[in-house]
Design a protein around this motif. Structure first.
Motif, PDB file in Angstrom:
ATOM      1  N   PRO A 210     -12.793   3.088 -31.601  1.00  0.00           N
ATOM      2  CA  PRO A 210     -11.796   4.164 -31.732  1.00  0.00           C
ATOM      3  C   PRO A 210     -10.601   3.928 -30.802  1.00  0.00           C
ATOM      4  CG  PRO A 210     -13.715   4.930 -30.510  1.00  0.00           C
ATOM      5  CD  PRO A 210     -14.005   3.512 -30.911  1.00  0.00           C
ATOM      6  N   PRO A 211      -9.453   4.577 -31.091  1.00  0.00           N
ATOM      7  CA  PRO A 211      -8.240   4.322 -30.302  1.00  0.00           C
ATOM      8  C   PRO A 211      -8.411   4.515 -28.802  1.00  0.00           C
ATOM      9  CG  PRO A 211      -7.689   5.589 -32.257  1.00  0.00           C
ATOM     10  CD  PRO A 211      -9.189   5.481 -32.231  1.00  0.00           C
ATOM     11  N   ALA A 212      -9.161   5.549 -28.369  1.00  0.00           N
ATOM     12  CA  ALA A 212      -9.286   5.798 -26.922  1.00  0.00           C
ATOM     13  C   ALA A 212     -10.044   4.672 -26.231  1.00  0.00           C
ATOM     14  CB  ALA A 212      -9.986   7.135 -26.672  1.00  0.00           C
ATOM     15  N   VAL A 213     -11.002   4.068 -26.937  1.00  0.00           N
ATOM     16  CA  VAL A 213     -11.756   2.938 -26.371  1.00  0.00           C
ATOM     17  C   VAL A 213     -10.870   1.694 -26.333  1.00  0.00           C
ATOM     18  CG1 VAL A 213     -13.735   1.398 -26.734  1.00  0.00           C
ATOM     19  CG2 VAL A 213     -13.992   3.872 -27.059  1.00  0.00           C
ATOM     20  N   ILE A 214     -10.100   1.487 -27.400  1.00  0.00           N
ATOM     21  CA  ILE A 214      -9.173   0.345 -27.416  1.00  0.00           C
ATOM     22  C   ILE A 214      -8.209   0.444 -26.234  1.00  0.00           C
ATOM     23  CG2 ILE A 214      -7.255  -0.723 -28.696  1.00  0.00           C
ATOM     24  CD1 ILE A 214      -8.677   0.280 -31.287  1.00  0.00           C
ATOM     25  N   ALA A 215      -7.674   1.666 -26.010  1.00  0.00           N
ATOM     26  CA  ALA A 215      -6.689   1.862 -24.936  1.00  0.00           C
ATOM     27  C   ALA A 215      -7.333   1.693 -23.562  1.00  0.00           C
ATOM     28  CB  ALA A 215      -6.057   3.249 -25.063  1.00  0.00           C
ATOM     29  N   GLY A 216      -8.447   2.386 -23.321  1.00  0.00           N
ATOM     30  CA  GLY A 216      -9.068   2.366 -21.998  1.00  0.00           C
ATOM     31  C   GLY A 216      -9.599   0.986 -21.652  1.00  0.00           C
ATOM     32  N   ASP A 217     -10.395   0.420 -22.545  1.00  0.00           N
ATOM     33  CA  ASP A 217     -10.961  -0.899 -22.253  1.00  0.00           C
ATOM     34  C   ASP A 217      -9.861  -1.962 -22.217  1.00  0.00           C
ATOM     35  OD1 ASP A 217     -13.442   0.122 -21.981  1.00  0.00           O
ATOM     36  OD2 ASP A 217     -14.255  -0.626 -23.850  1.00  0.00           O
ATOM     37  N   GLY A 218      -8.876  -1.827 -23.107  1.00  0.00           N
ATOM     38  CA  GLY A 218      -7.771  -2.798 -23.125  1.00  0.00           C
ATOM     39  C   GLY A 218      -7.001  -2.779 -21.810  1.00  0.00           C
ATOM     40  N   MET A 219      -6.773  -1.572 -21.273  1.00  0.00           N
ATOM     41  CA  MET A 219      -6.052  -1.500 -19.996  1.00  0.00           C
ATOM     42  C   MET A 219      -6.922  -1.980 -18.839  1.00  0.00           C
ATOM     43  SD  MET A 219      -2.940  -0.867 -20.484  1.00  0.00           S
ATOM     44  CE  MET A 219      -2.201  -0.321 -18.941  1.00  0.00           C
ATOM     45  N   ASP A 220      -8.246  -1.864 -18.961  1.00  0.00           N
ATOM     46  CA  ASP A 220      -9.121  -2.464 -17.943  1.00  0.00           C
ATOM     47  C   ASP A 220      -8.900  -3.980 -17.936  1.00  0.00           C
ATOM     48  OD1 ASP A 220     -11.091  -2.801 -16.018  1.00  0.00           O
ATOM     49  OD2 ASP A 220     -12.763  -2.636 -17.429  1.00  0.00           O
ATOM     50  N   ALA A 221      -8.901  -4.575 -19.131  1.00  0.00           N
ATOM     51  CA  ALA A 221      -8.706  -6.027 -19.221  1.00  0.00           C
ATOM     52  C   ALA A 221      -7.341  -6.432 -18.654  1.00  0.00           C
ATOM     53  CB  ALA A 221      -8.840  -6.486 -20.671  1.00  0.00           C
ATOM     54  N   VAL A 222      -6.301  -5.701 -19.045  1.00  0.00           N
ATOM     55  CA  VAL A 222      -4.947  -6.037 -18.562  1.00  0.00           C
ATOM     56  C   VAL A 222      -4.868  -5.884 -17.038  1.00  0.00           C
ATOM     57  CG1 VAL A 222      -2.512  -5.309 -18.610  1.00  0.00           C
ATOM     58  CG2 VAL A 222      -3.805  -5.522 -20.757  1.00  0.00           C
ATOM     59  N   THR A 223      -5.491  -4.822 -16.519  1.00  0.00           N
ATOM     60  CA  THR A 223      -5.502  -4.614 -15.068  1.00  0.00           C
ATOM     61  C   THR A 223      -6.230  -5.762 -14.372  1.00  0.00           C
ATOM     62  OG1 THR A 223      -5.501  -2.219 -15.393  1.00  0.00           O
ATOM     63  CG2 THR A 223      -6.160  -3.014 -13.221  1.00  0.00           C
ATOM     64  N   GLN A 224      -7.393  -6.127 -14.916  1.00  0.00           N
ATOM     65  CA  GLN A 224      -8.161  -7.209 -14.292  1.00  0.00           C
ATOM     66  C   GLN A 224      -7.384  -8.522 -14.328  1.00  0.00           C
ATOM     67  OE1 GLN A 224     -12.487  -5.133 -15.143  1.00  0.00           O
ATOM     68  NE2 GLN A 224     -11.909  -6.852 -16.437  1.00  0.00           N
ATOM     69  N   LEU A 225      -6.666  -8.772 -15.420  1.00  0.00           N
ATOM     70  CA  LEU A 225      -5.859  -9.994 -15.515  1.00  0.00           C
ATOM     71  C   LEU A 225      -4.731  -9.976 -14.493  1.00  0.00           C
ATOM     72  CD1 LEU A 225      -5.748 -10.192 -19.418  1.00  0.00           C
ATOM     73  CD2 LEU A 225      -6.728 -11.951 -17.906  1.00  0.00           C
ATOM     74  N   LEU A 226      -4.014  -8.842 -14.420  1.00  0.00           N
ATOM     75  CA  LEU A 226      -2.868  -8.771 -13.519  1.00  0.00           C
ATOM     76  C   LEU A 226      -3.328  -8.786 -12.053  1.00  0.00           C
ATOM     77  CD1 LEU A 226       0.224  -8.566 -13.455  1.00  0.00           C
ATOM     78  CD2 LEU A 226       0.007  -6.079 -13.477  1.00  0.00           C
TER      79      LEU A 226
END
Ligand SMILES: [Zn+2]
Length: 422
Positions: A210-226
């Motif tokens: 669902p969109p909220a999981v895509i957003a939350g988990d996606g931003m976790d990945a982006v945060t971890q990368l940055l």
């Protein structure tokens, strides 16, 4: 990635090519539809498998029915544990105790970070004769973990935590003797031997996110990368991995989220989904080798005291933290290599290689601000956080993630990040 992760080996040296290590990696099996190879991958380790899944999503899917059928067709015996909420030591110990007399040959975790962390911990304890609290960092008995492990295969169904490639299982719970009102702990069971043998990255399994999981988990990945990219523990290896992950996430995260919000058929976002699945895997490899930063430092006490999902918490804090780090670096460490890394990240996320370093750092902030809005991330106040809570959160934010932040932030700067996300 939980609180109190130890400092990684730092890459910085006085001069010349840096000294660093690359932690053990699983075999990575990447591509849509490759879940069908799971029976063969399991059979390489034995004849009986314990499947650890989330409470519902996967078991209600057609993929579950066909997986079970394919295991039976291959003559593999299987058993199942479902993880309803956050993984706890009790759940892990119960699952292990019930199988100690006749442990499975392989453990397969299929699901989000909770299912993968539970499976990882169970695989670590089935044959060790110990329990979670013997080894859990910070709250456990401090007994060294000696193994042996049971082979573990990780099949992520979200694009976020990177747990499929890390050596720690984050578990949460309360100590039996904790005083009333003590917030629950969230700690790691960690050992190099817990790393999965095989990871299957099949983005088709993410089609129902669902969109909220895509957003939350996606931003976790982006945060971890940055955070890994700008960490004081970054190395040429983690820089390469983080850059690759940021490139994969750049267009994919907003595109996958927008297509899902619009109700577009899952086929239309297959490429974006696959790119985010890869970005998340890269984020796990990068953080395991470089460490993290202030966002993860702050989100640990936030998640302990308020019902904030880890990735959503990262998403709410990332833009404000990046802004605070850039201001502090410019003022106190203008020669820091992290400033060039932030500029690189800005060029990648904004998709414009021609930007100067200054323009690129502004573009990074603008992109993160835009994502905060388009991904419909909530604000801290939505979870009941008030200005009165900030001093306590600041005081608890200095775990090991904070120690690899590119610059030491003052209490007022951390409070400013939280205030900006309220
Ligand atoms: Zn994280």
């Amino acid at each position: 990635m939980g609180a109190d992760d130890p400092l990684p080996v730092t890459a910085s040296t006085a001069a010349g090519f840096p000294s660093f290590e690359v932690a053990r990696l699983p075999r990575l099996v990447v591509g849509p539809g490759r879940i069908t190879e799971l029976p063969g991958l399991i059979a390489a380790f034995g004849r009986s498998v314990l499947l650890v899944t989330g409470a519902r999503s996967f078991r209600e899917s057609a993929a579950w029915t066909s997986l079970v059928a394919s295991l039976e067709e291959a003559g593999l015996g299987w058993d199942h544990v479902a993880v309803a909420r956050e993984p706890s030591p009790e759940l892990v110990d119960r699952a292990v105790a019930a199988r100690r007399g006749d442990p499975p040959d392989v453990v397969v975790g299929i699901g989000g970070g909770s299912a993968l962390d539970t499976a990882k911990a169970i695989a670590g304890l089935l044959r060790s004769g110990t329990v979670v609290l013997d080894h859990l960092e910070g709250v456990g008995r401090g007994i060294p973990y000696l193994g042996p492990t049971t082979p573990f295969v990780a099949v992520p169904m979200t694009a976020g935590t990177g747990s499929e490639v890390t050596k720690n299982a984050v578990l949460s719970g309360r100590l039996p003797n904790a005083a009333p009102g003590t917030p629950p702990f969230k700690k790691s069971f960690r050992d190099e031997r817990l790393v999965a043998q095989v990871v299957v990255l099949d983005a088709d399994l993410l089609a129902t996110c669902p969109p909220a999981v895509i957003a939350g988990d996606g931003m976790d990945a982006v945060t971890q990368l940055l955070e890994a990219f700008t960490s004081t523990g970054a190395s040429p290896f983690t820089d390469a991995i983080a850059r690759t992950g940021l490139e994969a996430a750049a267009g994919a995260l907003p595109a996958w989220h927008a297509a899902t919000v619009a109700g577009a058929p899952p086929e239309s976002s297959a490429a974006a989904r696959a790119a985010m699945s890869w970005a998340a895997c890269c984020s796990g490899i990068a953080l395991a080798n470089a460490g993290l930063g202030a966002v993860h430092g702050i989100v640990a006490p936030l998640g302990a005291a308020f019902p904030v999902h880890h990735g959503t918490g990262c998403g709410m804090l990332l833009a404000a933290t990046t802004r605070a780090n850039l201001v502090a670096l410019a003022a106190r460490a203008p020669g820091s290599p992290a400033l060039a890394s932030y500029a690189d990240a800005g060029r990648i996320l904004a998709g414009n290689r021609a930007l100067t370093d200054g323009q690129a750092r502004d573009a990074l902030l603008a992109t993160l601000d835009t994502w905060t809005v388009v991904l419909r991330l909530p604000r801290l106040a939505d979870f009941g956080v008030t200005p009165r809570d900030l001093p306590g959160l600041v005081a608890e934010s200095r775990g090991s993630s904070m120690r690899t932040n590119p610059i030491l932030l003052a209490d007022e700067e951390i409070a400013g990040i939280l205030a900006a996300a309220l």
